[in-house]
Design a protein around this motif. Structure first.
Motif, short mmCIF file in Angstrom:
data_model
loop_
_atom_site.label_atom_id
_atom_site.label_comp_id
_atom_site.label_asym_id
_atom_site.label_seq_id
_atom_site.Cartn_x
_atom_site.Cartn_y
_atom_site.Cartn_z
N VAL A 1 -42.07 -27.15 -35.42
CA VAL A 1 -41.27 -28.29 -34.98
C VAL A 1 -42.23 -29.32 -34.39
N ARG A 2 -42.11 -30.54 -34.85
CA ARG A 2 -42.90 -31.64 -34.30
C ARG A 2 -41.94 -32.79 -34.03
N GLY A 3 -41.61 -32.96 -32.76
CA GLY A 3 -40.63 -33.99 -32.40
C GLY A 3 -39.25 -33.63 -32.93
N SER A 4 -38.72 -34.47 -33.80
CA SER A 4 -37.40 -34.21 -34.38
C SER A 4 -37.49 -33.70 -35.81
N LEU A 5 -38.69 -33.35 -36.27
CA LEU A 5 -38.90 -32.87 -37.63
C LEU A 5 -39.21 -31.37 -37.63
N ALA A 6 -38.47 -30.62 -38.42
CA ALA A 6 -38.69 -29.18 -38.59
C ALA A 6 -39.26 -28.93 -39.98
N THR A 7 -40.25 -28.05 -40.05
CA THR A 7 -40.89 -27.74 -41.33
C THR A 7 -41.02 -26.23 -41.45
N ALA A 8 -40.83 -25.73 -42.67
CA ALA A 8 -41.07 -24.31 -42.97
C ALA A 8 -41.91 -24.23 -44.24
N VAL A 9 -42.95 -23.43 -44.19
CA VAL A 9 -43.77 -23.17 -45.36
C VAL A 9 -43.55 -21.70 -45.72
N CYS A 10 -43.08 -21.45 -46.94
CA CYS A 10 -42.75 -20.09 -47.38
C CYS A 10 -43.61 -19.70 -48.57
N PHE A 11 -44.21 -18.52 -48.50
CA PHE A 11 -45.00 -17.95 -49.59
C PHE A 11 -44.37 -16.64 -50.03
#
Length: 103
Positions: free
Chosen positions: A39-49
């Motif tokens: 989570v960076r500020g109001s942005l959520a990111t997921a990296v899936c392998f």
């Protein structure tokens, strides 16, 4: 025991051992894609392998902190064998929680 019977028994035993190595047990569940969220500020990111030989479907879920900010359930994305995907979504303001589900 004759040589022919011993040879047949040895071949049958070797074949059974090879089959046990190649065929997974019936109760063995496939593994899921490995996902890391940030989570960076109001942005959520997921990296899936996905390290498995079977495809997996992953979906990003974002819970927003403000009552008026709608929570987000991203679209499901297929992750093929030995592939990686990046999922991202955002809230208007702060994020309370982020998680990934598998199907």
């Amino acid at each position: 025991m004759s040589v022919s019977r011993r040879r047949t028994a040895a071949v049958a035993l070797a074949t059974a051992g090879l089959c046990a190595l190649l065929v997974p047990p019936a109760d063995a569940a496939p593994t899921e894609a490995e996902c890391r969220t940030s989570v960076r500020g109001s942005l959520a990111t997921a990296v899936c392998f996905n390290p498995d030989a079977d495809a997996d479907r992953v979906q990003l879920h974002v819970e927003c902190a403000r009552w008026w900010d709608p929570d987000v359930d991203g679209r499901p994305v297929e992750v093929g064998p030995a592939r990686a995907v990046t999922l991202a979504d955002r809230c208007w303001m702060e994020i309370r929680g982020v998680w990934v589900t598998h199907a």
